[in-house]
Write an enzyme that holds these catalytic residues in place. Structure first.
Site, PDB file in Angstrom:
ATOM      1  N   HIS A 189      -9.683   8.126   7.974  1.00  0.00           N
ATOM      2  CA  HIS A 189     -10.877   7.512   7.425  1.00  0.00           C
ATOM      3  C   HIS A 189     -12.064   8.236   8.048  1.00  0.00           C
ATOM      4  O   HIS A 189     -11.924   8.879   9.103  1.00  0.00           O
ATOM      5  CB  HIS A 189     -10.938   6.019   7.762  1.00  0.00           C
ATOM      6  CG  HIS A 189      -9.826   5.227   7.149  1.00  0.00           C
ATOM      7  ND1 HIS A 189      -8.877   4.597   7.896  1.00  0.00           N
ATOM      8  CD2 HIS A 189      -9.511   4.985   5.845  1.00  0.00           C
ATOM      9  CE1 HIS A 189      -8.018   3.983   7.105  1.00  0.00           C
ATOM     10  NE2 HIS A 189      -8.374   4.208   5.847  1.00  0.00           N
ATOM     11  N   ASP A 217     -12.488   7.178  11.533  1.00  0.00           N
ATOM     12  CA  ASP A 217     -11.437   7.632  12.443  1.00  0.00           C
ATOM     13  C   ASP A 217     -11.833   8.981  13.024  1.00  0.00           C
ATOM     14  O   ASP A 217     -11.651   9.244  14.215  1.00  0.00           O
ATOM     15  CB  ASP A 217     -10.095   7.815  11.703  1.00  0.00           C
ATOM     16  CG  ASP A 217      -9.483   6.507  11.230  1.00  0.00           C
ATOM     17  OD1 ASP A 217      -9.538   5.522  11.986  1.00  0.00           O
ATOM     18  OD2 ASP A 217      -8.954   6.484  10.118  1.00  0.00           O
ATOM     19  N   GLU A 269      -6.461   6.129  -4.927  1.00  0.00           N
ATOM     20  CA  GLU A 269      -5.307   5.335  -4.488  1.00  0.00           C
ATOM     21  C   GLU A 269      -5.454   3.932  -5.066  1.00  0.00           C
ATOM     22  O   GLU A 269      -6.205   3.107  -4.559  1.00  0.00           O
ATOM     23  CB  GLU A 269      -5.248   5.289  -2.962  1.00  0.00           C
ATOM     24  CG  GLU A 269      -4.083   4.503  -2.411  1.00  0.00           C
ATOM     25  CD  GLU A 269      -4.049   4.483  -0.891  1.00  0.00           C
ATOM     26  OE1 GLU A 269      -3.119   3.854  -0.342  1.00  0.00           O
ATOM     27  OE2 GLU A 269      -4.942   5.073  -0.247  1.00  0.00           O
ATOM     28  N   GLU A 291       0.915   4.855  -3.594  1.00  0.00           N
ATOM     29  CA  GLU A 291       1.557   4.150  -2.492  1.00  0.00           C
ATOM     30  C   GLU A 291       2.668   3.259  -3.041  1.00  0.00           C
ATOM     31  O   GLU A 291       2.471   2.519  -4.006  1.00  0.00           O
ATOM     32  CB  GLU A 291       0.558   3.297  -1.713  1.00  0.00           C
ATOM     33  CG  GLU A 291       1.239   2.472  -0.631  1.00  0.00           C
ATOM     34  CD  GLU A 291       0.317   2.002   0.471  1.00  0.00           C
ATOM     35  OE1 GLU A 291       0.610   0.939   1.048  1.00  0.00           O
ATOM     36  OE2 GLU A 291      -0.681   2.678   0.765  1.00  0.00           O
ATOM     37  N   HIS A 311       1.798  -0.485  -3.238  1.00  0.00           N
ATOM     38  CA  HIS A 311       0.795  -0.815  -4.246  1.00  0.00           C
ATOM     39  C   HIS A 311       1.424  -0.886  -5.638  1.00  0.00           C
ATOM     40  O   HIS A 311       1.059  -1.732  -6.453  1.00  0.00           O
ATOM     41  CB  HIS A 311      -0.338   0.205  -4.229  1.00  0.00           C
ATOM     42  CG  HIS A 311      -1.120   0.220  -2.959  1.00  0.00           C
ATOM     43  ND1 HIS A 311      -2.191   1.061  -2.739  1.00  0.00           N
ATOM     44  CD2 HIS A 311      -0.990  -0.516  -1.821  1.00  0.00           C
ATOM     45  CE1 HIS A 311      -2.678   0.850  -1.528  1.00  0.00           C
ATOM     46  NE2 HIS A 311      -1.964  -0.105  -0.959  1.00  0.00           N
ATOM     47  N   ASP A 315       0.239  -6.650   1.211  1.00  0.00           N
ATOM     48  CA  ASP A 315       0.678  -5.278   1.431  1.00  0.00           C
ATOM     49  C   ASP A 315       1.302  -5.171   2.818  1.00  0.00           C
ATOM     50  O   ASP A 315       0.608  -5.254   3.823  1.00  0.00           O
ATOM     51  CB  ASP A 315      -0.546  -4.373   1.301  1.00  0.00           C
ATOM     52  CG  ASP A 315      -0.196  -2.908   1.295  1.00  0.00           C
ATOM     53  OD1 ASP A 315       0.960  -2.567   1.563  1.00  0.00           O
ATOM     54  OD2 ASP A 315      -1.103  -2.100   1.030  1.00  0.00           O
ATOM     55  N   ASP A 345       3.491  -2.583   4.106  1.00  0.00           N
ATOM     56  CA  ASP A 345       3.637  -1.250   4.702  1.00  0.00           C
ATOM     57  C   ASP A 345       4.857  -1.169   5.617  1.00  0.00           C
ATOM     58  O   ASP A 345       4.791  -0.662   6.739  1.00  0.00           O
ATOM     59  CB  ASP A 345       2.377  -0.863   5.487  1.00  0.00           C
ATOM     60  CG  ASP A 345       1.172  -0.654   4.599  1.00  0.00           C
ATOM     61  OD1 ASP A 345       1.361  -0.416   3.395  1.00  0.00           O
ATOM     62  OD2 ASP A 345       0.039  -0.726   5.100  1.00  0.00           O
TER      63      ASP A 345
END
Length: 343
Positions: free
Chosen positions: A49, A52, A174, A210, A213, A248, A250
């Site tokens: 990001h 980040d 995304e 993803e 998703h 979500d 993950d």
């Protein structure tokens, strides 16, 4: 045509374990220590990001941001790592509470556009041409609160703005159908690909799929990937797993449904994914129950599971599969695939 696979993950995939129902349960690992884990786990790419890469960027000048991103590029080079993409984190700032590009507040939309331009500058400094749009709050809780035509046009305007701002970058959308908003404006990959047609550079708008998703949209991840591959628009993936149509999760790749995972690996491999430099992103979160000393296994095992499934897929007899398809003996085909997984 077999694919070529190299792997990436983001620093957020090593985390402290907080969730909406409980506090952090593990110690924070400094960013520089996270960098040291990549090669040890078999990963060569890092996803970012914007904040980040450059923390506290809202309080920095543009030249300061680019300088810090350039210093980070040197650190990546020292670790033998490549930046896969940079994504603007447009869902955490108070100014994006009602969306970023689709906010009903003009000043908030202006902020989002400027941060998007900053993301392009960071991406260039890090040596990547990829920007990811995860349109987290671009949707509604109350349907009447936003006009869907206007909202779609505003997302297209944001796309066009960054494509014009930097002619070298490309955008990977995304898509996700919900969470954190109830109803997202670009919920599926079909929507994402169509957004590129609203710009003057559709060749620079693709997608990132993803697993979770697609499942949240009640769709088959491998079929979503196939759709994007057929359009030459699958430029990245976030592989993980998902246990039902809820939040979500993950989870570790293949954790819930190894057969579903096999089909994702198989469609990528059969259609040459990675031959043009695409990465296999593993967007997986460590289980909250893991202790500090074993809090990286989700990354290690997701990569191992991918490679093991790749072995299984490549061991399948394509001629036998074709014969079963020609005979329409799908029960035998079903057993053949399951038997290969269960061996």
């Amino acid at each position: 045509m077999q694919g070529e696979f190299r792997f990436s993950f983001g620093p957020w995939n090593i985390h402290e374990g907080a969730d909406p129902f409980g506090p952090e349960v593990r110690k924070t690992i400094p960013f520089h220590e996270k960098l040291e884990t990549y090669k040890k786990l078999g990963f060569d790419g890092i996803q970012f990001h914007d904040d980040d890469a450059v923390p506290n960027l809202n309080n920095m000048t543009q030249s300061e941001i680019v300088k810090e991103a350039s210093e980070l590029k040197k650190a990546l080079d020292d670790h033998g790592l490549t930046a896969e993409f940079v994504a603007p984190r447009l869902w955490m700032d108070p100014r994006t509470i009602d969306g970023a590009f689709t906010s009903n507040c003009p000043e908030c939309r202006k902020y989002a556009i400027e941060r998007l331009k900053t993301t392009a500058d960071i991406a260039e400094a890090l040596g990547t041409k990829n920007i990811v749009f995860w349109l987290a709050r671009e949707g509604t809780y109350i349907r009447e609160s936003k006009d869907p035509v206007v909202a779609t046009e505003r997302i297209a305007e944001a796309l066009q703005t960054v494509l014009d701002y930097n002619k070298n970058i490309r955008v990977m959308i995304e898509s996700k159908p919900n969470e954190p908003v109830d109803h997202a404006f670009i919920p599926t990959i079909g929507h994402a690909i169509a957004m590129g047609l609203m710009t003057n550079a559709p060749d620079r708008v693709g997608c990132l799929i993803e697993t979770a998703h697609a499942i949240l949209a009640n769709l088959c991840p491998s079929e979503e990937m196939g759709f994007a591959l057929a359009h030459k628009k699958l430029w990245s993936v976030h592989l993980n797993d998902q246990n039902g149509l809820k939040f979500d999760q993950d989870q570790t790749f293949g954790m819930v449904d190894p057969r579903r995972a096999l089909n994702q690996v198989r469609v990528l491999d059969k259609h040459g994914y990675g031959l043009n430099g695409e990465w296999v992103g593993l967007d997986v979160k460590v289980l909250r129950t893991q202790k500090d000393e074993v809090a990286l296994k989700h990354l290690e095992y997701s990569r191992k599971i991918f490679l093991r499934l790749l072995e299984i897929s490549r061991s399948l007899d394509d001629a036998k599969i074709d014969a079963l398809i020609a005979e329409r003996d799908y029960e035998e085909l079903n057993y053949y695939i399951l038997d290969a997984i269960l061996k």
